[in-house]
Design a protein around this motif. Structure first.
Motif, PDB file in Angstrom:
ATOM      1  N   THR A  25      46.043   7.465  -0.807  1.00  0.00           N
ATOM      2  CA  THR A  25      46.560   6.327  -0.052  1.00  0.00           C
ATOM      3  C   THR A  25      46.242   6.589   1.420  1.00  0.00           C
ATOM      4  O   THR A  25      46.774   7.518   2.018  1.00  0.00           O
ATOM      5  CB  THR A  25      48.077   6.177  -0.241  1.00  0.00           C
ATOM      6  OG1 THR A  25      48.366   5.937  -1.625  1.00  0.00           O
ATOM      7  CG2 THR A  25      48.614   5.025   0.593  1.00  0.00           C
ATOM      8  N   LYS A  27      45.874   5.502   5.422  1.00  0.00           N
ATOM      9  CA  LYS A  27      46.291   4.643   6.529  1.00  0.00           C
ATOM     10  C   LYS A  27      45.484   5.046   7.763  1.00  0.00           C
ATOM     11  O   LYS A  27      45.284   6.227   8.013  1.00  0.00           O
ATOM     12  CB  LYS A  27      47.789   4.774   6.792  1.00  0.00           C
ATOM     13  CG  LYS A  27      48.637   4.316   5.617  1.00  0.00           C
ATOM     14  CD  LYS A  27      50.109   4.204   5.965  1.00  0.00           C
ATOM     15  CE  LYS A  27      50.753   5.546   6.196  1.00  0.00           C
ATOM     16  NZ  LYS A  27      52.215   5.428   6.450  1.00  0.00           N
ATOM     17  N   GLN A  34      42.379  -5.461  13.768  1.00  0.00           N
ATOM     18  CA  GLN A  34      41.943  -6.787  13.331  1.00  0.00           C
ATOM     19  C   GLN A  34      40.454  -6.843  13.005  1.00  0.00           C
ATOM     20  O   GLN A  34      39.990  -7.786  12.354  1.00  0.00           O
ATOM     21  CB  GLN A  34      42.285  -7.833  14.403  1.00  0.00           C
ATOM     22  CG  GLN A  34      41.445  -7.776  15.664  1.00  0.00           C
ATOM     23  CD  GLN A  34      41.894  -6.724  16.670  1.00  0.00           C
ATOM     24  OE1 GLN A  34      42.806  -5.947  16.387  1.00  0.00           O
ATOM     25  NE2 GLN A  34      41.262  -6.715  17.827  1.00  0.00           N
ATOM     26  N   PHE A  36      38.869  -4.654  11.138  1.00  0.00           N
ATOM     27  CA  PHE A  36      38.568  -3.934   9.903  1.00  0.00           C
ATOM     28  C   PHE A  36      38.392  -4.864   8.714  1.00  0.00           C
ATOM     29  O   PHE A  36      39.159  -5.804   8.515  1.00  0.00           O
ATOM     30  CB  PHE A  36      39.674  -2.915   9.607  1.00  0.00           C
ATOM     31  CG  PHE A  36      39.402  -1.570  10.204  1.00  0.00           C
ATOM     32  CD1 PHE A  36      38.972  -0.517   9.424  1.00  0.00           C
ATOM     33  CD2 PHE A  36      39.548  -1.371  11.564  1.00  0.00           C
ATOM     34  CE1 PHE A  36      38.696   0.716   9.983  1.00  0.00           C
ATOM     35  CE2 PHE A  36      39.288  -0.142  12.142  1.00  0.00           C
ATOM     36  CZ  PHE A  36      38.855   0.906  11.345  1.00  0.00           C
ATOM     37  N   LYS A  37      37.345  -4.548   7.937  1.00  0.00           N
ATOM     38  CA  LYS A  37      37.155  -5.220   6.654  1.00  0.00           C
ATOM     39  C   LYS A  37      38.045  -4.551   5.606  1.00  0.00           C
ATOM     40  O   LYS A  37      38.514  -3.424   5.795  1.00  0.00           O
ATOM     41  CB  LYS A  37      35.692  -5.104   6.222  1.00  0.00           C
ATOM     42  CG  LYS A  37      34.694  -5.746   7.177  1.00  0.00           C
ATOM     43  CD  LYS A  37      34.808  -7.255   7.170  1.00  0.00           C
ATOM     44  CE  LYS A  37      33.556  -7.899   7.792  1.00  0.00           C
ATOM     45  NZ  LYS A  37      33.318  -7.508   9.185  1.00  0.00           N
ATOM     46  N   LYS A  38      38.229  -5.228   4.494  1.00  0.00           N
ATOM     47  CA  LYS A  38      39.060  -4.673   3.433  1.00  0.00           C
ATOM     48  C   LYS A  38      38.437  -3.417   2.847  1.00  0.00           C
ATOM     49  O   LYS A  38      39.127  -2.425   2.573  1.00  0.00           O
ATOM     50  CB  LYS A  38      39.263  -5.714   2.333  1.00  0.00           C
ATOM     51  CG  LYS A  38      40.159  -5.226   1.189  1.00  0.00           C
ATOM     52  CD  LYS A  38      40.381  -6.307   0.153  1.00  0.00           C
ATOM     53  CE  LYS A  38      41.274  -5.795  -0.968  1.00  0.00           C
ATOM     54  NZ  LYS A  38      41.503  -6.832  -2.012  1.00  0.00           N
ATOM     55  N   GLU A  39      37.113  -3.445   2.640  1.00  0.00           N
ATOM     56  CA  GLU A  39      36.420  -2.292   2.074  1.00  0.00           C
ATOM     57  C   GLU A  39      35.543  -1.634   3.137  1.00  0.00           C
ATOM     58  O   GLU A  39      34.824  -2.301   3.872  1.00  0.00           O
ATOM     59  CB  GLU A  39      35.547  -2.713   0.889  1.00  0.00           C
ATOM     60  CG  GLU A  39      34.835  -1.540   0.219  1.00  0.00           C
ATOM     61  CD  GLU A  39      33.943  -1.984  -0.919  1.00  0.00           C
ATOM     62  OE1 GLU A  39      34.410  -1.946  -2.076  1.00  0.00           O
ATOM     63  OE2 GLU A  39      32.777  -2.349  -0.656  1.00  0.00           O
ATOM     64  N   LYS A  52      32.499   4.317  -1.037  1.00  0.00           N
ATOM     65  CA  LYS A  52      33.236   3.178  -0.501  1.00  0.00           C
ATOM     66  C   LYS A  52      34.697   3.298  -0.880  1.00  0.00           C
ATOM     67  O   LYS A  52      35.049   3.938  -1.875  1.00  0.00           O
ATOM     68  CB  LYS A  52      32.653   1.852  -1.006  1.00  0.00           C
ATOM     69  CG  LYS A  52      32.540   1.721  -2.511  1.00  0.00           C
ATOM     70  CD  LYS A  52      31.802   0.441  -2.875  1.00  0.00           C
ATOM     71  CE  LYS A  52      31.606   0.322  -4.390  1.00  0.00           C
ATOM     72  NZ  LYS A  52      30.882  -0.922  -4.743  1.00  0.00           N
ATOM     73  N   SER A  54      38.960   1.550   0.179  1.00  0.00           N
ATOM     74  CA  SER A  54      39.777   0.603   0.942  1.00  0.00           C
ATOM     75  C   SER A  54      41.046   1.270   1.424  1.00  0.00           C
ATOM     76  O   SER A  54      41.825   1.801   0.612  1.00  0.00           O
ATOM     77  CB  SER A  54      40.136  -0.609   0.078  1.00  0.00           C
ATOM     78  OG  SER A  54      38.976  -1.278  -0.362  1.00  0.00           O
ATOM     79  N   GLN A  56      44.867   1.478   2.651  1.00  0.00           N
ATOM     80  CA  GLN A  56      46.055   0.665   2.362  1.00  0.00           C
ATOM     81  C   GLN A  56      46.518  -0.083   3.595  1.00  0.00           C
ATOM     82  O   GLN A  56      46.998  -1.216   3.517  1.00  0.00           O
ATOM     83  CB  GLN A  56      47.193   1.553   1.852  1.00  0.00           C
ATOM     84  CG  GLN A  56      48.460   0.771   1.494  1.00  0.00           C
ATOM     85  CD  GLN A  56      49.632   1.692   1.242  1.00  0.00           C
ATOM     86  OE1 GLN A  56      50.151   2.299   2.171  1.00  0.00           O
ATOM     87  NE2 GLN A  56      50.046   1.806  -0.013  1.00  0.00           N
ATOM     88  N   HIS A 138      33.853  -1.161   9.227  1.00  0.00           N
ATOM     89  CA  HIS A 138      33.217  -1.537   7.972  1.00  0.00           C
ATOM     90  C   HIS A 138      32.250  -0.477   7.449  1.00  0.00           C
ATOM     91  O   HIS A 138      32.442   0.046   6.344  1.00  0.00           O
ATOM     92  CB  HIS A 138      32.484  -2.874   8.124  1.00  0.00           C
ATOM     93  CG  HIS A 138      31.937  -3.425   6.846  1.00  0.00           C
ATOM     94  ND1 HIS A 138      30.868  -4.302   6.790  1.00  0.00           N
ATOM     95  CD2 HIS A 138      32.300  -3.220   5.553  1.00  0.00           C
ATOM     96  CE1 HIS A 138      30.614  -4.615   5.540  1.00  0.00           C
ATOM     97  NE2 HIS A 138      31.463  -3.968   4.758  1.00  0.00           N
TER      98      HIS A 138
END
Length: 359
Positions: A25, A27, A34, A36-39, A52, A54, A56, A138
């Motif tokens: 997990t 962080k 703002q 940052f991409k999700k992945e 790759k 993601s 949390q 990203h």
């Protein structure tokens, strides 16, 4: 495992991807969450995706970023660590492990109060690979991964457990060093970058414009190597003098790169694939380029890496004349100097040095 990454640049993004891809997990503490991409992705020079993952959470709240984390990895420039430590220490709890990547530059001193709280402070001797952001938040390009990593912790008995956390997250071997002072005195960027910058800009004066800047590594010359060898020899002499410590982890750069002759060493540096294309820190201006004094090569490697080596030498009463010459040149440059200070953290004598790094 819950992991916090503080610093969302080249290495921070790389570490976040590795740990997230392993199932941690993750962080991330960033001033620009703002963006940052999700992945997130790590790619190589050819664009192939290496890993790759993601996170949390990406946040600009330090408290939210570190809450509940077992492992906190710090990748901010050395000149920001003292300020960060002051803000971070109130949020740290006994048993947390805080890693400085890389571990040189005196960040361990800034976390002296955290050690008193039962927090483990550790550092990596070198970063896992060369890493450069392709797109903030990203994609990071990474190449030249090392076959293994080396780590030291304060207190020393925590080194093995920290190695396991790093090895698991990055999927590569990590071995403990005998003392954190092995990181402080590692003759990597603090003499590698500083020797090169001196060679390139030693004739700088306000108003001087350089029509062309050679590539930092690919155009490496023998005069830089000769200067580097002198600094390297001085660091090795300092290590031999500090008989209270096992400093066998401070390997000569001749040994590290496997070349002991000047011309062969220069050729080796020019040939390293992961160094290809890396530019000399410069700023475009009318008629050419100016040195980029805001680069970490200046603001971290001189003022924190090399400066700390010189202060250790002073406490040990060992002269490092070539290293001092580089620092004197840097301090003559027309810029605002912020430097690490052992005295600020109560290290005023050799006994103080031994007591702190002997933990």
């Amino acid at each position: 495992m819950q992991v916090t990454i503080i610093g969302a640049g080249n290495v921070g993004t790389q570490l976040a991807v590795h740990y997230a891809s392993r199932g941690a997990t993750v962080k991330i503490y960033s001033s620009k969450p703002q963006l940052f991409k999700k992945e997130l992705q790590i790619i190589d020079n050819a664009g192939t995706i290496l890993a790759k993952g993601s996170p949390q959470l990406v946040t600009d709240s330090l408290a939210a970023a570190v809450s509940g984390s077992e492992l906190i990895l710090i990748t901010v420039p050395a000149f920001l660590v003292a300020k960060l430590a002051k803000e971070l220490i109130p949020h740290l709890k006994a048993g947390m492990k805080v890693g400085l990547i890389p571990g040189s530059g005196g960040g361990e001193l800034a976390f002296k109060e955290a050690l008193a709280k039962g927090v483990v402070i550790f550092g990596l001797q070198r970063v896992p690979s060369v890493a450069r952001l392709k797109e903030y938040g990203h994609i990071v390009v990474a190449n030249g991964y090392r076959p293994s990593l080396y780590l030291a912790a304060l207190p020393h008995q925590a080194s093995e457990s920290c190695c396991r956390l790093i090895s698991w997250g990055l999927g590569m071997p990590c071995y403990p060093l005998a003392s954190y002072l092995n990181l402080t005195l590692t003759p990597s960027n603090p003499i590698l970058h500083t020797s090169r910058l001196y060679r390139l800009f030693k004739d700088y004066r306000p108003g001087k414009v350089y029509k062309h800047l050679p590539l930092f590594y690919e155009d490496w010359d023998d005069e830089t190597t000769k200067l580097l060898f002198k600094c390297d020899a001085e660091v090795q002499a300092l290590c031999r003098h500090l008989s209270e410590f096992d400093l066998s982890g401070v390997r000569s750069l001749k040994e590290h790169y496997g070349q002991v002759e000047v011309a062969a060493f220069s050729a080796k540096i020019r040939s390293i694939a992961s160094f290809k294309g890396l530019k000399t820190p410069g700023l475009a201006t009318t008629g050419g380029y100016l040195p980029d004094f805001s680069s970490r090569y200046f603001s971290a490697d001189f003022a924190f890496g090399l400066k700390l080596i010189l202060q250790v030498g002073n406490l040990a009463q060992v002269a490092l004349p070539t290293c001092q010459m580089l620092m004197t040149w840097y301090e003559s440059l027309p810029l605002k100097h912020q430097e690490v200070s052992c005295a600020r953290y109560g290290l005023n004598t050799r006994a103080d040095l031994v007591a702190f790094y002997g933990q």
